[in-house]
Write a protein that holds these residues in place. Structure first.
Motif, PDB file in Angstrom:
ATOM      1  N   ALA A 221       0.803  -1.231   0.000  1.00  0.00           N
ATOM      2  CA  ALA A 221       0.000   0.000   0.000  1.00  0.00           C
ATOM      3  C   ALA A 221       0.837   1.283   0.000  1.00  0.00           C
ATOM      4  O   ALA A 221       0.534   2.208  -0.763  1.00  0.00           O
ATOM      5  N   PRO A 222       1.886   1.421   0.835  1.00  0.00           N
ATOM      6  CA  PRO A 222       2.635   2.688   0.827  1.00  0.00           C
ATOM      7  C   PRO A 222       3.200   3.044  -0.545  1.00  0.00           C
ATOM      8  O   PRO A 222       3.126   4.206  -0.968  1.00  0.00           O
ATOM      9  N   LEU A 223       3.736   2.060  -1.260  1.00  0.00           N
ATOM     10  CA  LEU A 223       4.306   2.329  -2.571  1.00  0.00           C
ATOM     11  C   LEU A 223       3.220   2.693  -3.579  1.00  0.00           C
ATOM     12  O   LEU A 223       3.380   3.626  -4.381  1.00  0.00           O
ATOM     13  N   VAL A 224       2.105   1.980  -3.542  1.00  0.00           N
ATOM     14  CA  VAL A 224       1.003   2.263  -4.477  1.00  0.00           C
ATOM     15  C   VAL A 224       0.386   3.633  -4.202  1.00  0.00           C
ATOM     16  O   VAL A 224       0.112   4.404  -5.125  1.00  0.00           O
ATOM     17  N   ILE A 225       0.198   3.965  -2.936  1.00  0.00           N
ATOM     18  CA  ILE A 225      -0.363   5.276  -2.583  1.00  0.00           C
ATOM     19  C   ILE A 225       0.563   6.390  -3.033  1.00  0.00           C
ATOM     20  O   ILE A 225       0.117   7.417  -3.566  1.00  0.00           O
ATOM     21  N   ALA A 226       1.861   6.192  -2.832  1.00  0.00           N
ATOM     22  CA  ALA A 226       2.819   7.233  -3.231  1.00  0.00           C
ATOM     23  C   ALA A 226       2.813   7.475  -4.730  1.00  0.00           C
ATOM     24  O   ALA A 226       3.026   8.609  -5.182  1.00  0.00           O
ATOM     25  N   LEU A 227       2.571   6.438  -5.508  1.00  0.00           N
ATOM     26  CA  LEU A 227       2.558   6.600  -6.970  1.00  0.00           C
ATOM     27  C   LEU A 227       1.438   7.507  -7.448  1.00  0.00           C
ATOM     28  O   LEU A 227       1.529   8.107  -8.521  1.00  0.00           O
ATOM     29  N   PHE A 228       0.377   7.638  -6.655  1.00  0.00           N
ATOM     30  CA  PHE A 228      -0.778   8.436  -7.067  1.00  0.00           C
ATOM     31  C   PHE A 228      -0.874   9.762  -6.313  1.00  0.00           C
ATOM     32  O   PHE A 228      -1.916  10.412  -6.352  1.00  0.00           O
ATOM     33  N   MET A 229       0.182  10.138  -5.626  1.00  0.00           N
ATOM     34  CA  MET A 229       0.224  11.430  -4.946  1.00  0.00           C
ATOM     35  C   MET A 229       0.879  12.446  -5.873  1.00  0.00           C
ATOM     36  O   MET A 229       2.100  12.508  -5.982  1.00  0.00           O
ATOM     37  N   PHE A 230       0.050  13.232  -6.562  1.00  0.00           N
ATOM     38  CA  PHE A 230       0.572  14.199  -7.527  1.00  0.00           C
ATOM     39  C   PHE A 230       0.636  15.613  -6.968  1.00  0.00           C
ATOM     40  O   PHE A 230       1.255  16.484  -7.559  1.00  0.00           O
ATOM     41  N   SER A 231      -0.017  15.852  -5.839  1.00  0.00           N
ATOM     42  CA  SER A 231      -0.055  17.200  -5.283  1.00  0.00           C
ATOM     43  C   SER A 231       1.312  17.604  -4.741  1.00  0.00           C
ATOM     44  O   SER A 231       1.988  16.816  -4.061  1.00  0.00           O
ATOM     45  N   GLN A 232       1.700  18.833  -5.045  1.00  0.00           N
ATOM     46  CA  GLN A 232       2.993  19.329  -4.573  1.00  0.00           C
ATOM     47  C   GLN A 232       3.014  19.469  -3.060  1.00  0.00           C
ATOM     48  O   GLN A 232       4.063  19.305  -2.424  1.00  0.00           O
ATOM     49  N   SER A 233       1.862  19.752  -2.459  1.00  0.00           N
ATOM     50  CA  SER A 233       1.807  19.917  -1.010  1.00  0.00           C
ATOM     51  C   SER A 233       2.036  18.604  -0.266  1.00  0.00           C
ATOM     52  O   SER A 233       2.367  18.601   0.921  1.00  0.00           O
ATOM     53  N   LEU A 234       1.860  17.495  -0.956  1.00  0.00           N
ATOM     54  CA  LEU A 234       2.053  16.174  -0.344  1.00  0.00           C
ATOM     55  C   LEU A 234       3.390  15.546  -0.738  1.00  0.00           C
ATOM     56  O   LEU A 234       3.579  14.344  -0.555  1.00  0.00           O
ATOM     57  N   GLU A 235       4.287  16.345  -1.265  1.00  0.00           N
ATOM     58  CA  GLU A 235       5.564  15.814  -1.731  1.00  0.00           C
ATOM     59  C   GLU A 235       6.357  15.163  -0.602  1.00  0.00           C
ATOM     60  O   GLU A 235       7.005  14.113  -0.792  1.00  0.00           O
ATOM     61  N   GLY A 236       6.317  15.765   0.604  1.00  0.00           N
ATOM     62  CA  GLY A 236       7.048  15.190   1.736  1.00  0.00           C
ATOM     63  C   GLY A 236       6.494  13.831   2.132  1.00  0.00           C
ATOM     64  O   GLY A 236       7.256  12.896   2.410  1.00  0.00           O
ATOM     65  N   PRO A 247       9.176  -2.608  -0.332  1.00  0.00           N
ATOM     66  CA  PRO A 247       9.969  -2.881  -1.540  1.00  0.00           C
ATOM     67  C   PRO A 247      11.260  -2.072  -1.613  1.00  0.00           C
ATOM     68  O   PRO A 247      12.307  -2.590  -2.021  1.00  0.00           O
ATOM     69  N   ASN A 248      11.208  -0.798  -1.202  1.00  0.00           N
ATOM     70  CA  ASN A 248      12.428   0.002  -1.218  1.00  0.00           C
ATOM     71  C   ASN A 248      13.421  -0.482  -0.166  1.00  0.00           C
ATOM     72  O   ASN A 248      14.635  -0.508  -0.409  1.00  0.00           O
ATOM     73  N   GLN A 249      12.919  -0.882   1.006  1.00  0.00           N
ATOM     74  CA  GLN A 249      13.817  -1.385   2.037  1.00  0.00           C
ATOM     75  C   GLN A 249      14.496  -2.679   1.589  1.00  0.00           C
ATOM     76  O   GLN A 249      15.671  -2.917   1.898  1.00  0.00           O
ATOM     77  N   LEU A 250      13.773  -3.512   0.850  1.00  0.00           N
ATOM     78  CA  LEU A 250      14.389  -4.725   0.318  1.00  0.00           C
ATOM     79  C   LEU A 250      15.476  -4.388  -0.697  1.00  0.00           C
ATOM     80  O   LEU A 250      16.533  -5.029  -0.727  1.00  0.00           O
ATOM     81  N   SER A 251      15.215  -3.378  -1.516  1.00  0.00           N
ATOM     82  CA  SER A 251      16.188  -3.013  -2.541  1.00  0.00           C
ATOM     83  C   SER A 251      17.462  -2.441  -1.942  1.00  0.00           C
ATOM     84  O   SER A 251      18.531  -2.502  -2.561  1.00  0.00           O
ATOM     85  N   VAL A 252      17.382  -1.890  -0.724  1.00  0.00           N
ATOM     86  CA  VAL A 252      18.562  -1.326  -0.074  1.00  0.00           C
ATOM     87  C   VAL A 252      19.614  -2.412   0.154  1.00  0.00           C
ATOM     88  O   VAL A 252      20.822  -2.157   0.065  1.00  0.00           O
TER      89      VAL A 252
END
Length: 292
Positions: A221-236, A247-252
């Motif tokens: 869910a975190p990765l999928v949700i982040a892919l659809f966050m286009f608003s600049q105010s939600l960049e952080g 998935p990113n932690q595994l890639s590390v």
């Protein structure tokens, strides 16, 4: 006036031979079955018998190994067939095991949930608690047995994939000692802890389908949700979801992080260890308060 009749003597109950006068003297009885004080080792032996005797263990771990080896070798073979030695230079050959590992982790998650939640579904948990009234000991034994099984299975699988990928990708650089350690031992510890977290969530939720759904959501869910966050105010928020997604932690561990910031080195292992420890404490507290 009637004369009172003499009372008839009451028959005395038969006296067992060992209590009869003149009978053999029995100073004590020693059971042929040894009576020992139960400990964690007995609970571990019981949980090991359970996990190796149910079919779900063989199915989930069998599919996990098949996915790990099949996708890992397939990805390496495909890249080797379509790349020149120059293209493979500076590539970590261990990283091609990531594709199978991410999908195979779903099998470990499923087995972790079933290790606890399935007993609540069948009612077997009542028998378990009668045999071992110490609920914390039961949870600890399940955790130790499952973690060991998941770690060994993952370690063997990633080692096989790593050795095969190095043989297939001749032009790639040989992994360093640190890369070998992170790409085999580190990733195996992470997957085993992720499965252990699933076991704990299964103990808290007590429902197999619900706990599996929650864990799949935690992974994806975190990765999928982040892919659809286009608003600049939600960049952080978007960046944080990318950085700390599983998935990113595994890639590390393969030095192929999806982002330029966030966890690095062994940080993902400490993160999953901390989350699992907190969840274990919560599961232990609930187990002591709730009815089985």
């Amino acid at each position: 006036m009637s004369t009172p009749q003499p009372s008839m003597p009451q028959a005395q109950p038969a006296v067992p031979n060992w209590q009869a006068a003149g009978g053999p003297a029995y100073t004590g009885y020693t059971s042929p079955i040894p009576v020992v004080r139960t400990h964690l080792g007995h609970a571990i032996a019981s949980e090991w018998t359970k996990i190796r005797s149910v079919r779900s263990t063989m199915w989930t771990l069998g599919v996990f190994v098949l996915i790990m080896i099949g996708i890992g070798l397939g990805a390496a073979a495909l890249i080797a067939a379509n790349s020149s030695p120059d293209d493979l230079r500076d590539q970590n050959p261990l990283s091609f095991g990531f594709f199978g590992l991410l999908l195979g982790s779903m099998c470990v998650i499923t087995l972790g949930v079933l290790t606890t939640a399935s007993e609540y579904g069948t009612g077997m948990i009542r028998t378990t608690m009668v045999a071992c009234p110490s609920r914390g000991r039961v949870l600890a034994a399940k955790s130790i047995v499952f973690f060991t099984v998941a770690f060994v299975t993952t370690l063997v699988s990633v080692l096989l994939v790593a050795l095969a990928d190095i043989a297939l990708l001749d032009g790639a650089d040989d992994p360093t000692g640190q890369e070998w350690l992170k790409g085999t031992l580190g990733i195996s510890l992470y997957i085993a802890l992720l499965g252990l977290l699933s076991l704990i969530i299964g103990s808290i939720i007590r429902h197999s389908a619900g706990a599996i759904t929650i864990m799949i959501g935690v992974v994806l869910a975190p990765l999928v949700i982040a892919l659809f966050m286009f608003s600049q105010s939600l960049e952080g928020v978007r960046q944080a979801l990318f950085e700390y997604s599983i998935p990113n932690q595994l890639s590390v561990f393969y030095a192929n992080s999806l982002t330029d910031s966030g966890p690095s080195g062994w940080d993902p292992l400490w993160i999953i260890l901390g989350v699992t420890a907190v969840a274990f404490a919560g599961a232990y507290a609930l187990l002591e308060k709730r009815d089985v």
